[in-house]
Write a protein that holds these residues in place. Sequence first.
Motif: not given
Length: 202
Positions: A76, A79-83, A85-86, A183-184, A194
Amino acid sequence: MARYTGPKARINRRLGTLLYETAGATRALDRRNTPPGMHVRGRRPSNYGLALMEKQKIKHYYGLGERQLRRYFDNVGRKSGNTGELLLLMCESRLDNVVRRVGFTKTRPQARQGIGHGHFCVNGVKVTKPGYLLRAGDIIEVRGRENLKNLYRGVIANSPPDGLDWVSFDSEGLRATVLSLPGPVDISLPVDANSVVEFLSR
């Protein structure tokens, strides 16, 4: 991956979260939500200790080993995005997690055992890897043996499943269809992802 076979109630109490859903482990957390041990000293954990506890929650809840968690994190991280969360969304997409959450089994260890014994098919093909990552459109079914179908019908009858927005479940046909990726809002584990990302990035 090495399975955790030790006392599950101790893990629930140590991490203060319902990670193992067996009856005894659930009762132990309800009765005493303090860490295990006779004379527990109330020490405030460091930032490192807090992040370690959050990482342990993910490992125990989803049944991951250290190497497997690091592999997911590396995946993950590209990839782009919140790591964080992914990372959790990848864990939610695991076959054993979906088997548990739609109601085929009562616990994730039961789901892993059933998958390992070849009780489930994905898109008509027997899958024996609990960490198989599902995609939108995948169909999960109990294999066509009558004794298996009776076993899982009994589990569903004793504990009706909770509905998932991203998976449709046919309890009569013992079939679950993945409508979309989670999804989240579909993440079932309350954890500070985090801090786990910071811990794994060291």
